[in-house]
Design a protein around this motif. Structure first.
Motif, PDB file in Angstrom:
ATOM      1  N   SER A 176       0.842  -1.195   0.000  1.00 12.80           N
ATOM      2  CA  SER A 176       0.000   0.000   0.000  1.00 12.80           C
ATOM      3  C   SER A 176       0.882   1.253   0.000  1.00 12.80           C
ATOM      4  O   SER A 176       2.102   1.185   0.213  1.00 12.80           O
ATOM      5  CB  SER A 176      -0.899   0.008   1.238  1.00 12.80           C
ATOM      6  N   SER A 229       1.888  13.503   1.612  1.00 11.09           N
ATOM      7  CA  SER A 229       0.918  14.045   0.674  1.00 11.09           C
ATOM      8  C   SER A 229       0.175  12.897  -0.014  1.00 11.09           C
ATOM      9  O   SER A 229       0.783  11.958  -0.521  1.00 11.09           O
ATOM     10  CB  SER A 229       1.626  14.904  -0.380  1.00 11.09           C
ATOM     11  N   GLY A 230      -1.145  12.938  -0.007  1.00  8.14           N
ATOM     12  CA  GLY A 230      -1.928  11.903  -0.663  1.00  8.14           C
ATOM     13  C   GLY A 230      -2.315  10.743   0.233  1.00  8.14           C
ATOM     14  O   GLY A 230      -3.119   9.898  -0.172  1.00  8.14           O
ATOM     15  N   LEU A 231      -1.763  10.685   1.462  1.00  7.74           N
ATOM     16  CA  LEU A 231      -2.140   9.625   2.393  1.00  7.74           C
ATOM     17  C   LEU A 231      -3.322  10.087   3.238  1.00  7.74           C
ATOM     18  O   LEU A 231      -3.491  11.274   3.499  1.00  7.74           O
ATOM     19  CB  LEU A 231      -0.959   9.273   3.309  1.00  7.74           C
ATOM     20  N   ASP A 232      -4.148   9.132   3.687  1.00  9.23           N
ATOM     21  CA  ASP A 232      -5.252   9.512   4.559  1.00  9.23           C
ATOM     22  C   ASP A 232      -4.704   9.936   5.918  1.00  9.23           C
ATOM     23  O   ASP A 232      -3.553   9.665   6.256  1.00  9.23           O
ATOM     24  CB  ASP A 232      -6.253   8.367   4.699  1.00  9.23           C
ATOM     25  N   VAL A 233      -5.543  10.608   6.713  1.00  3.44           N
ATOM     26  CA  VAL A 233      -5.083  11.213   7.966  1.00  3.44           C
ATOM     27  C   VAL A 233      -4.500  10.175   8.922  1.00  3.44           C
ATOM     28  O   VAL A 233      -3.467  10.403   9.562  1.00  3.44           O
ATOM     29  CB  VAL A 233      -6.234  11.987   8.650  1.00  3.44           C
ATOM     30  N   SER A 234      -5.140   9.015   9.020  1.00 11.51           N
ATOM     31  CA  SER A 234      -4.659   7.974   9.917  1.00 11.51           C
ATOM     32  C   SER A 234      -3.267   7.490   9.496  1.00 11.51           C
ATOM     33  O   SER A 234      -2.366   7.343  10.335  1.00 11.51           O
ATOM     34  CB  SER A 234      -5.636   6.800   9.936  1.00 11.51           C
ATOM     35  N   THR A 235      -3.084   7.246   8.186  1.00 15.14           N
ATOM     36  CA  THR A 235      -1.784   6.792   7.690  1.00 15.14           C
ATOM     37  C   THR A 235      -0.739   7.891   7.831  1.00 15.14           C
ATOM     38  O   THR A 235       0.417   7.622   8.156  1.00 15.14           O
ATOM     39  CB  THR A 235      -1.904   6.342   6.220  1.00 15.14           C
ATOM     40  N   GLN A 236      -1.139   9.140   7.603  1.00 17.68           N
ATOM     41  CA  GLN A 236      -0.228  10.262   7.831  1.00 17.68           C
ATOM     42  C   GLN A 236       0.311  10.237   9.257  1.00 17.68           C
ATOM     43  O   GLN A 236       1.516  10.377   9.486  1.00 17.68           O
ATOM     44  CB  GLN A 236      -0.947  11.589   7.602  1.00 17.68           C
ATOM     45  N   ASP A 241       1.446  21.552   4.004  1.00 14.84           N
ATOM     46  CA  ASP A 241       0.440  21.385   5.054  1.00 14.84           C
ATOM     47  C   ASP A 241       0.982  21.945   6.366  1.00 14.84           C
ATOM     48  O   ASP A 241       1.856  21.353   6.999  1.00 14.84           O
ATOM     49  CB  ASP A 241       0.096  19.900   5.196  1.00 14.84           C
ATOM     50  N   GLU A 266      -6.138   5.753  17.129  1.00 16.99           N
ATOM     51  CA  GLU A 266      -5.813   4.526  16.395  1.00 16.99           C
ATOM     52  C   GLU A 266      -5.323   3.418  17.311  1.00 16.99           C
ATOM     53  O   GLU A 266      -5.258   2.265  16.920  1.00 16.99           O
ATOM     54  CB  GLU A 266      -4.714   4.839  15.364  1.00 16.99           C
TER      55      GLU A 266
END
Length: 277
Positions: A157, A184-191, A215, A276
């Motif tokens: 992923s 950049s481009g990852l969802d907030v949880s993955t960030q 950001d 999480e």
């Protein structure tokens, strides 16, 4: 601030300059006399809109693009105009984590080969078995199973590939890391997972790090100081809390006003991590 590990003064970068049948071409100047410093163990943010010159600055610091003027010093050494052979011993100590890990990972190689070959190349592992053992240990550190060593980049992923990018840089035991828009481009949880991992590794290894992002919430969460760039110049810099709470530049205020949230949330990273858990 302590003596900087990496310091640039008066950096100017121009693309396309040269000569032609019609005379000299002035080129397009992207950086206009930029000063920046990063101390050992410090994380510095570089923020600005698209086209502000922040990525060019990052690549100039790593000597991936040539500078037309100014000076770059790394660990007390002037590296501004070192050729490739002279830079080679420093490459292990100056690593980059890319925005698009897929573009920086050879799709024809396994993760084991991607992580192991640099160790052998830089003399950090005596043989392939030693390199594999180090790679497996680092995978565990970035919360990926050893089985990933046999996989190809396309089987992972986006968040997993970004962890591989971090692992590859950390394995070489660098002193300085440039992270260019890595969430950049990852969802907030993955960030949050990636950023917390990077913060932990930075503390453990005492890294100096430059973190490029558009950001401001990310910059506030991970950086000690921030440089704000506009049109290839630094328009403001200082501790993150001071710059965000009391911006002196009209451009910085414009960036802050453009954030969809009513204010910068410096605690979002810790809050997401708790949610999480």
């Amino acid at each position: 601030m302590t003596e900087p590990l990496l310091a640039a003064t008066g950096i100017k970068v121009t693309y396309g300059a040269g000569t032609s049948l019609f005379g000299k071409k002035p080129g397009n100047t992207v950086l206009h006399g930029v000063d920046i410093a990063v101390a050992a163990g410090e994380t510095v943010g570089i923020v600005g809109e698209s086209g502000s010159g922040k990525t060019t600055l990052g690549r100039a610091l790593l000597r991936l693009v040539d500078v037309a003027d100014g000076e770059i010093r790394f660990d007390g050494q002037d590296i501004t105009r070192l050729d490739d052979n002279a830079m080679r011993p420093l490459r292990r100590r100056m690593q980059m984590i890319f925005q698009d890990p897929m573009a920086s990972l050879n799709p024809r190689h396994s993760i084991g080969r991607i992580l192991g070959e640099p160790l052998i190349l830089h003399g950090l592992a005596e043989n392939r078995k030693a390199a594999r053992d180090q790679a497996a240990a680092m995978l565990d550190r970035v919360s990926l199973p050893e089985e990933v060593l046999a996989r190809s980049p396309h089987e992972l992923s986006g968040g997993q590939r970004q962890r591989i990018g971090i692992a590859r840089a950390a394995l070489l035991r660098p002193d300085f890391v440039l992270a260019d828009e890595i969430v950049s481009g990852l969802d907030v949880s993955t960030q949050a997972q990636v950023l917390n991992l990077l913060k932990a590794l930075s503390r453990e290894m005492g890294l100096a790090m430059a973190f490029i992002s558009h950001d401001l919430s990310v910059i506030r969460a991970v950086c000690d100081r921030v440089y704000v760039m506009q049109f290839g110049k630094i328009v403001e810099h200082g501790p993150c809390a001071e710059v965000f709470d009391n911006p002196q530049s009209a451009y910085t205020r414009t960036l802050l006003d453009a954030i969809p949230l009513p204010e910068i949330d410096p605690d979002w990273l810790d809050r997401v991590a708790v949610d999480e858990a």
